[in-house]
Design a protein around this motif. Structure first.
Motif, PDB file in Angstrom:
ATOM      1  N   PHE A 238      -5.585  -3.732   7.998  1.00  0.00           N
ATOM      2  CA  PHE A 238      -5.394  -4.022   6.383  1.00  0.00           C
ATOM      3  C   PHE A 238      -6.844  -4.709   6.153  1.00  0.00           C
ATOM      4  CE2 PHE A 238      -1.410  -3.069   8.005  1.00  0.00           C
ATOM      5  CZ  PHE A 238      -1.205  -1.712   7.555  1.00  0.00           C
ATOM      6  N   ASP A 239      -7.188  -4.453   5.163  1.00  0.00           N
ATOM      7  CA  ASP A 239      -8.405  -4.881   4.470  1.00  0.00           C
ATOM      8  C   ASP A 239      -8.099  -5.762   2.979  1.00  0.00           C
ATOM      9  OD1 ASP A 239     -11.858  -5.225   4.996  1.00  0.00           O
ATOM     10  OD2 ASP A 239     -11.273  -5.099   2.912  1.00  0.00           O
ATOM     11  N   LEU A 240      -8.502  -7.022   2.877  1.00  0.00           N
ATOM     12  CA  LEU A 240      -8.260  -7.586   1.615  1.00  0.00           C
ATOM     13  C   LEU A 240      -9.013  -6.916   0.573  1.00  0.00           C
ATOM     14  CD1 LEU A 240      -8.015 -11.219   2.850  1.00  0.00           C
ATOM     15  CD2 LEU A 240      -6.311 -10.069   2.089  1.00  0.00           C
TER      16      LEU A 240
ATOM     17  N   MET B  75      -6.302  -9.307   9.582  1.00  0.00           N
ATOM     18  CA  MET B  75      -6.805  -8.765   8.248  1.00  0.00           C
ATOM     19  C   MET B  75      -8.203  -8.896   8.131  1.00  0.00           C
ATOM     20  SD  MET B  75      -3.263  -9.219   5.884  1.00  0.00           S
ATOM     21  CE  MET B  75      -4.173  -8.067   4.514  1.00  0.00           C
TER      22      MET B  75
ATOM     23  N   LEU C 180      -2.920   7.672   3.335  1.00  0.00           N
ATOM     24  CA  LEU C 180      -1.993   7.075   3.890  1.00  0.00           C
ATOM     25  C   LEU C 180      -1.432   7.499   5.142  1.00  0.00           C
ATOM     26  CD1 LEU C 180       0.529   5.498   1.083  1.00  0.00           C
ATOM     27  CD2 LEU C 180      -1.239   4.371   2.196  1.00  0.00           C
TER      28      LEU C 180
ATOM     29  N   GLY D  74      -8.236  -2.187   0.893  1.00  0.00           N
ATOM     30  CA  GLY D  74      -6.829  -1.926   1.276  1.00  0.00           C
ATOM     31  C   GLY D  74      -6.684  -1.854   2.991  1.00  0.00           C
ATOM     32  N   PHE D  75      -7.555  -0.764   3.534  1.00  0.00           N
ATOM     33  CA  PHE D  75      -7.762  -0.897   4.829  1.00  0.00           C
ATOM     34  C   PHE D  75      -8.980  -0.762   5.354  1.00  0.00           C
ATOM     35  CE2 PHE D  75      -5.239   3.060   3.605  1.00  0.00           C
ATOM     36  CZ  PHE D  75      -6.293   4.236   3.902  1.00  0.00           C
TER      37      PHE D  75
ATOM     38  N   PHE E 124       3.208   2.108   2.639  1.00  0.00           N
ATOM     39  CA  PHE E 124       3.329   2.467   4.000  1.00  0.00           C
ATOM     40  C   PHE E 124       4.826   2.140   4.321  1.00  0.00           C
ATOM     41  CE2 PHE E 124      -1.142   1.847   4.551  1.00  0.00           C
ATOM     42  CZ  PHE E 124      -1.484   2.908   5.171  1.00  0.00           C
TER      43      PHE E 124
ATOM     44  N   PHE F 246      -8.871   2.470   1.255  1.00  0.00           N
ATOM     45  CA  PHE F 246      -7.953   3.375   0.615  1.00  0.00           C
ATOM     46  C   PHE F 246      -8.374   3.974  -0.779  1.00  0.00           C
ATOM     47  CE2 PHE F 246      -3.559   3.026  -1.559  1.00  0.00           C
ATOM     48  CZ  PHE F 246      -3.175   4.501  -1.093  1.00  0.00           C
TER      49      PHE F 246
ATOM     50  N   SER G 266      -3.712  -4.751  13.941  1.00  0.00           N
ATOM     51  CA  SER G 266      -3.309  -4.450  12.588  1.00  0.00           C
ATOM     52  C   SER G 266      -1.940  -5.400  12.274  1.00  0.00           C
ATOM     53  CB  SER G 266      -2.816  -3.038  12.142  1.00  0.00           C
ATOM     54  OG  SER G 266      -1.950  -2.528  13.084  1.00  0.00           O
TER      55      SER G 266
ATOM     56  N   PHE H  42      -4.148   7.171   7.707  1.00  0.00           N
ATOM     57  CA  PHE H  42      -4.168   6.152   8.407  1.00  0.00           C
ATOM     58  C   PHE H  42      -2.798   5.670   9.372  1.00  0.00           C
ATOM     59  CE2 PHE H  42      -2.523   1.505   8.765  1.00  0.00           C
ATOM     60  CZ  PHE H  42      -3.605   0.530   8.892  1.00  0.00           C
TER      61      PHE H  42
ATOM     62  N   LEU I 165       0.894  -1.244   0.038  1.00  0.00           N
ATOM     63  CA  LEU I 165       0.029   0.109  -0.044  1.00  0.00           C
ATOM     64  C   LEU I 165       0.693   1.090  -0.330  1.00  0.00           C
ATOM     65  CD1 LEU I 165      -2.846  -1.131   2.679  1.00  0.00           C
ATOM     66  CD2 LEU I 165      -2.897  -0.693   0.168  1.00  0.00           C
TER      67      LEU I 165
END
Lengths: 266, 266
Positions: B144-146, B112, B74, B149-150, A134, B67, B108, B77, A132
């Motif tokens: 974070f998310d599949l 996920m 970013l 993104g998050f 980061f 995201f 985190s 986050f 992403l």
């Protein structure tokens, strides 16, 4: 990740006051954050050492030796980890202030060792984080060990592991000396800075020092370098620079000429 | 683990000043740490909410929405996660001061989500930590998310998940109201505290409120309770208590009689 990864280590001796427990070197942390921000790297993992935050507590509670079954040592582990979290917070705060999307990641939450060596690495969150864009910020940490209950994972073992795992282009190790010397520069005026060491020379050098039964004559550098060997064998270049001096880290990150020691396969 | 697990949530509204961004309620944090220490539980997971640390930043940067591809988000986050790390540090410091071997764990780093629901849980380090006798301290986090993104993982989703995963005996939710009411106790004097709600009644209650198109009339409690249903279905008892009042949490942890709402399967 089109740009190849850089793994950067900030030595605990650079970001803390070595002889003062739990006292950070805030001006150094801020300066290094600015240097990292100025270099504008697209693909970076940052790992920092413990310095006077982690080391005295780890030593007092014998965390490296493993769990002895006593509640007092559990509390000692908690204190050691928490001291590292506190130092990590200062580093991440400084990076965020420079608009770097830095995310604190505790090694103890993703990594487990077996007899002090990394054995389990649950990579998904860290991989996603890098994808992403980061900048993960890890540290030498008190971690869980499959044989000993827990132990200490050095930042040095960690950077070599991550560099290999993520096929990093290079490791930059920021310390408070100019690089790898032929002896201890503080005790021996004859000691010379080595600008470049090939893997084969390094092994000879380490053997010589081993034979002399003198550990850490190079200012603690050699044990750090030993951890880098597996990464160097895989083609990762290692650059050791004096990050206590202004602008060195910036130059190293930018690939500019800088005083230090390069360690490479050939 | 011979003693069955308790999962304890400390609401963000209890440990922070709700209307003052980034201001912790330190006296409450210290008092709760003392109450937890006095209860001497052998097997405990602690999760805290975000309160005025996480929520305003998560909202400002639209972290829950996923995201959007922009660098500014970013950084948002990173700021959100770091605010939660800062609050977590205060909680863990207070627990360690009371000699509880508390270890900060960022969700985190282990979890996920997929479309905001927990999808991957890398359990080994947390499991080891519990086995050794530590008290892990987690929190509602930017994760974070599949798919997106998050996103934001609420502490409420997290406690239900952990309670099910580790077959907890009970969940204790410490909030700043006396429990679940039939309406909003602050707006409606007719609203009555429910001392016990069985799963079947809860579903009816939630339906009624859903039909009335009034969200969160119970002081934000109902959306929290909704997350508890899967755990209650598995036989985990949930106790909601007012942790803003002295001694309530202690009594709840000890299994003593305390004002609040018990939610159980039958």
């Amino acid at each position: 990740m089109s740009v190849k990864l850089t793994v950067l280590k900030l030595g605990g001796s650079v970001i803390t006051h070595k002889d003062k427990p739990l006292i950070p070197n805030l001006p150094a942390i801020r300066r290094l954050a600015k240097e990292i921000a100025s270099a504008k790297l697209a693909n970076l993992i940052l790992v920092h050492g413990g310095g006077s935050f982690g080391h005295p507590l780890a030593k007092r509670y014998k965390i490296k030796e493993g769990f002895n079954g006593k509640a007092s040592q559990l509390l000692g582990f908690a204190k050691t980890h928490q001291a590292m979290v506190a130092l990590n917070k200062l580093v991440v705060d400084a990076l965020i202030k420079e608009k770097i999307p830095a995310v604190a990641v505790s090694p103890s939450s993703l990594i487990m060792t077996k007899s002090e060596r990394i054995h389990i690495f649950q990579e998904e969150p860290l991989t996603k984080l890098l994808q992403l864009g980061f900048v993960p910020v890890l540290f030498g940490d008190a971690v869980f060990d499959l044989d000993k209950g827990f132990t200490i994972l050095s930042g040095d073992q960690l950077i070599a592991y991550l560099a290999i795992h993520y096929k990093a282009e290079r490791i930059i190790v920021g310390v408070d000396v100019d690089g790898l010397f032929t002896g201890d520069p503080k005790a021996n005026k004859e000691a010379k800075l080595l600008n470049h060491v090939a893997l084969k020379e390094l092994e000879t050098l380490m053997q010589q020092i081993g034979e002399a039964q003198v550990h850490d004559v190079t200012g603690g550098m050699l044990s750090k370098i030993r951890e880098m060997i597996p990464a160097v064998e895989k083609g990762v270049n290692v650059l050791v620079v004096n990050a206590a001096e202004s602008k060195n880290l910036y130059k190293a990150l930018k690939g500019e000429r800088v005083l230090g020691t390069v360690i490479s396969r050939l």
